[in-house]
Scaffold this motif. Structure first.
Motif, PDB file in Angstrom:
ATOM      1  N   VAL A 138       0.856  -1.187   0.000  1.00 38.65           N
ATOM      2  CA  VAL A 138       0.000   0.000   0.000  1.00 38.65           C
ATOM      3  C   VAL A 138       0.890   1.234   0.000  1.00 38.65           C
ATOM      4  N   ARG A 139       0.701   2.085  -0.964  1.00 43.45           N
ATOM      5  CA  ARG A 139       1.482   3.312  -1.108  1.00 43.45           C
ATOM      6  C   ARG A 139       0.567   4.492  -0.786  1.00 43.45           C
ATOM      7  N   GLU A 140       1.080   5.451  -0.025  1.00 44.57           N
ATOM      8  CA  GLU A 140       0.294   6.624   0.364  1.00 44.57           C
ATOM      9  C   GLU A 140       0.759   7.858  -0.386  1.00 44.57           C
ATOM     10  N   ILE A 141      -0.204   8.581  -0.934  1.00 46.17           N
ATOM     11  CA  ILE A 141       0.060   9.856  -1.592  1.00 46.17           C
ATOM     12  C   ILE A 141      -0.600  10.927  -0.728  1.00 46.17           C
ATOM     13  N   LYS A 142       0.205  11.861  -0.235  1.00 43.85           N
ATOM     14  CA  LYS A 142      -0.308  12.915   0.654  1.00 43.85           C
ATOM     15  C   LYS A 142      -0.601  14.166  -0.174  1.00 43.85           C
ATOM     16  N   PHE A 156      -3.929  28.751   5.496  1.00 45.87           N
ATOM     17  CA  PHE A 156      -4.576  27.601   6.118  1.00 45.87           C
ATOM     18  C   PHE A 156      -4.265  26.351   5.300  1.00 45.87           C
ATOM     19  N   PHE A 157      -4.351  25.184   5.945  1.00 43.82           N
ATOM     20  CA  PHE A 157      -4.012  23.927   5.297  1.00 43.82           C
ATOM     21  C   PHE A 157      -5.111  22.898   5.516  1.00 43.82           C
ATOM     22  N   LYS A 158      -5.259  22.025   4.543  1.00 43.51           N
ATOM     23  CA  LYS A 158      -6.141  20.861   4.664  1.00 43.51           C
ATOM     24  C   LYS A 158      -5.439  19.715   3.960  1.00 43.51           C
ATOM     25  N   GLU A 159      -5.444  18.525   4.579  1.00 41.67           N
ATOM     26  CA  GLU A 159      -4.721  17.386   4.020  1.00 41.67           C
ATOM     27  C   GLU A 159      -5.650  16.222   3.719  1.00 41.67           C
ATOM     28  N   LYS A 160      -5.196  15.416   2.766  1.00 42.56           N
ATOM     29  CA  LYS A 160      -5.906  14.187   2.395  1.00 42.56           C
ATOM     30  C   LYS A 160      -4.852  13.156   2.028  1.00 42.56           C
ATOM     31  N   ILE A 161      -5.055  11.916   2.437  1.00 39.57           N
ATOM     32  CA  ILE A 161      -4.151  10.819   2.102  1.00 39.57           C
ATOM     33  C   ILE A 161      -4.893   9.885   1.143  1.00 39.57           C
ATOM     34  N   LYS A 162      -4.292   9.646  -0.005  1.00 36.70           N
ATOM     35  CA  LYS A 162      -4.832   8.688  -0.975  1.00 36.70           C
ATOM     36  C   LYS A 162      -3.951   7.455  -0.908  1.00 36.70           C
ATOM     37  N   LYS A 163      -4.581   6.289  -0.708  1.00 36.21           N
ATOM     38  CA  LYS A 163      -3.835   5.042  -0.652  1.00 36.21           C
ATOM     39  C   LYS A 163      -4.036   4.292  -1.963  1.00 36.21           C
ATOM     40  N   SER A 164      -2.940   3.774  -2.485  1.00 37.95           N
ATOM     41  CA  SER A 164      -2.985   2.994  -3.710  1.00 37.95           C
ATOM     42  C   SER A 164      -2.242   1.688  -3.467  1.00 37.95           C
ATOM     43  N   ARG A 165      -2.851   0.599  -3.897  1.00 38.79           N
ATOM     44  CA  ARG A 165      -2.276  -0.717  -3.698  1.00 38.79           C
ATOM     45  C   ARG A 165      -1.647  -1.186  -5.003  1.00 38.79           C
ATOM     46  N   SER A 166      -0.483  -1.744  -4.897  1.00 38.48           N
ATOM     47  CA  SER A 166       0.210  -2.278  -6.067  1.00 38.48           C
ATOM     48  C   SER A 166      -0.272  -3.704  -6.295  1.00 38.48           C
ATOM     49  N   SER A 167      -0.834  -3.947  -7.492  1.00 37.57           N
ATOM     50  CA  SER A 167      -1.384  -5.276  -7.747  1.00 37.57           C
ATOM     51  C   SER A 167      -0.399  -6.200  -8.442  1.00 37.57           C
ATOM     52  N   ILE A 168       0.560  -5.645  -9.166  1.00 39.51           N
ATOM     53  CA  ILE A 168       1.569  -6.459  -9.846  1.00 39.51           C
ATOM     54  C   ILE A 168       2.933  -5.865  -9.529  1.00 39.51           C
TER      55      ILE A 168
END
Length: 174
Positions: A138-142, A156-168
């Motif tokens: 699982v790789r996280e993109i901030k 001001f700041f707002k954050e979101k973490i997108k998780k991507s899973r490597s399938s191959i």
């Protein structure tokens, strides 16, 4: 003399009573004014900005094959009654990420100027990268949103973490 003492006592009681009436009238006036201002702010809204009314929506696959281009659409939704100014989008990638179209170049961080996002409006930005990793990792993109509001120099700041899973898994040496 007794009569004078009684009159003096009555005058003091009257002045105390008058002072208490003034305090009571002042308190009631303040209370009614506070209710009026609170009602106006609640129903009219004004130009108040809340980070809770700003959303970062990331649209894209939750899994990707290692070494394939990952394309994400980032939507900034401003549900506030005031515009966001000087908006910038910063993206921090996990270790091993490469530039889409040039996998020989490592990609750690990117910054995109968005400009202004109108009140009740939105802005969109597509980001692309190539992620590498072991199968099922699982790789996280901030994703960080920086913005200002009109009349303020504060950022001001707002954050979101997108998780991507490597399938191959894909292994490459550079």
């Amino acid at each position: 003399i007794e009569e004078l003492i009684r009159e003096e006592r009555d005058r003091k009681e009257e002045s105390r009573s008058l002072l208490l009436k003034k305090v009571l009238v002042g308190s009631a006036t303040f209370f009614l004014l506070a209710i009026g201002v609170a009602s106006f702010m609640f129903f009219a809204g004004g130009n108040l900005v809340s980070a809770g009314n700003i959303d970062i929506v990331v649209i894209g696959p939750s899994a990707t094959a290692g070494g394939e281009e990952l394309s994400l659409d980032v939507v900034i939704q401003n549900k506030n009654g005031a515009a966001l100014e000087s908006v910038n989008l910063s993206v921090e990638y996990p270790e091993g990420t490469r530039v889409a179209g040039d996998v020989g170049t490592e990609l750690v961080r990117e910054r995109y100027p968005i400009g202004n996002v109108p009140a009740k409006g939105e802005a969109r930005k597509t980001i692309k990268a190539v992620l590498f990793g072991e199968k099922e990792s699982v790789r996280e993109i901030k994703i960080t949103l920086e913005y200002r509001i009109e009349g303020s120099s504060a950022t001001f700041f707002k954050e979101k973490i997108k998780k991507s899973r490597s399938s191959i898994p894909v292994y490459r040496e550079w």
